[in-house]
Design a protein around this motif. Structure first.
Motif, short mmCIF file in Angstrom:
data_model
loop_
_atom_site.label_atom_id
_atom_site.label_comp_id
_atom_site.label_asym_id
_atom_site.label_seq_id
_atom_site.Cartn_x
_atom_site.Cartn_y
_atom_site.Cartn_z
N LEU A 133 -4.15 4.66 2.70
CA LEU A 133 -3.68 3.32 2.33
C LEU A 133 -4.68 2.64 1.41
O LEU A 133 -4.30 1.99 0.43
N TYR A 134 -5.95 2.77 1.70
CA TYR A 134 -7.01 2.19 0.87
C TYR A 134 -6.96 2.78 -0.53
O TYR A 134 -7.11 2.07 -1.52
N ASN A 135 -6.73 4.09 -0.62
CA ASN A 135 -6.69 4.75 -1.93
C ASN A 135 -5.46 4.37 -2.74
O ASN A 135 -5.47 4.49 -3.97
N LEU A 136 -4.39 3.94 -2.10
CA LEU A 136 -3.21 3.49 -2.84
C LEU A 136 -3.47 2.18 -3.56
O LEU A 136 -2.81 1.86 -4.55
N MET B 190 -3.43 -4.63 4.31
CA MET B 190 -2.37 -5.63 4.40
C MET B 190 -1.26 -5.36 3.39
O MET B 190 -0.08 -5.50 3.68
N LYS B 191 -1.65 -4.95 2.19
CA LYS B 191 -0.67 -4.71 1.14
C LYS B 191 0.10 -3.41 1.33
O LYS B 191 1.30 -3.35 1.10
N PHE B 192 -0.57 -2.37 1.77
CA PHE B 192 0.06 -1.05 1.84
C PHE B 192 0.40 -0.59 3.25
O PHE B 192 1.06 0.41 3.43
N GLY B 193 -0.07 -1.32 4.25
CA GLY B 193 0.25 -0.99 5.63
C GLY B 193 1.63 -1.50 6.01
O GLY B 193 2.34 -2.10 5.20
#
Length: 131
Positions: free
Chosen positions: A35-38, A49-52
């Protein structure tokens, strides 16, 4: 957050696995590292928050990461209710305007590149650029 196709997910997951193998993960788990890498942000909380998954989300992409020889997919998917769609249908759940806004992609860039290529480039080069 929706993505135009699975290439973006593959790049983010590949970066996460490499980070884990090199013992250089930014987050605590492989799943949060993806998720962080996205994200284009280097802020872990903002990325998650954005990708979870959010409370109002109706569609989600579920990824199962397994060691060679394992098959945990059925077990993981048994925890979800709803219709399971193949990864090839991911584009029909995509919000192109939101993707362009999230990754700051202008129409002029899309005149010389595809949306997927623009997103993948941002994911792949985030560590080398400041956003």
């Amino acid at each position: 957050m929706n993505n135009p196709d699975n290439q973006n997910i593959a790049v983010a997951a590949n970066k996460a696995v490499i980070s884990k193998m090199q013992d250089k993960m930014t987050t605590k788990t492989l799943h949060t590292e993806i998720l962080y890498n996205l994200s284009t942000s280097r802020n872990i909380t903002q990325s998650l928050m954005k990708f979870g998954v959010g409370e109002s989300d109706k569609n989600m992409l579920v990824g199962v990461i397994e060691e060679s020889g394992e098959d945990r997919t059925d077990n993981v998917l048994s925890h979800f209710k709803g219709i399971i769609s193949p990864i090839e249908e991911l584009p029909k759940f995509s919000d192109t305007a939101l993707i362009k806004k999230t990754y700051k992609i202008k129409d002029s860039e899309l005149a010389v590149s595809t949306l997927t290529d623009s997103v993948v480039t941002r994911i792949a080069t985030r560590d080398f650029t400041s956003v």
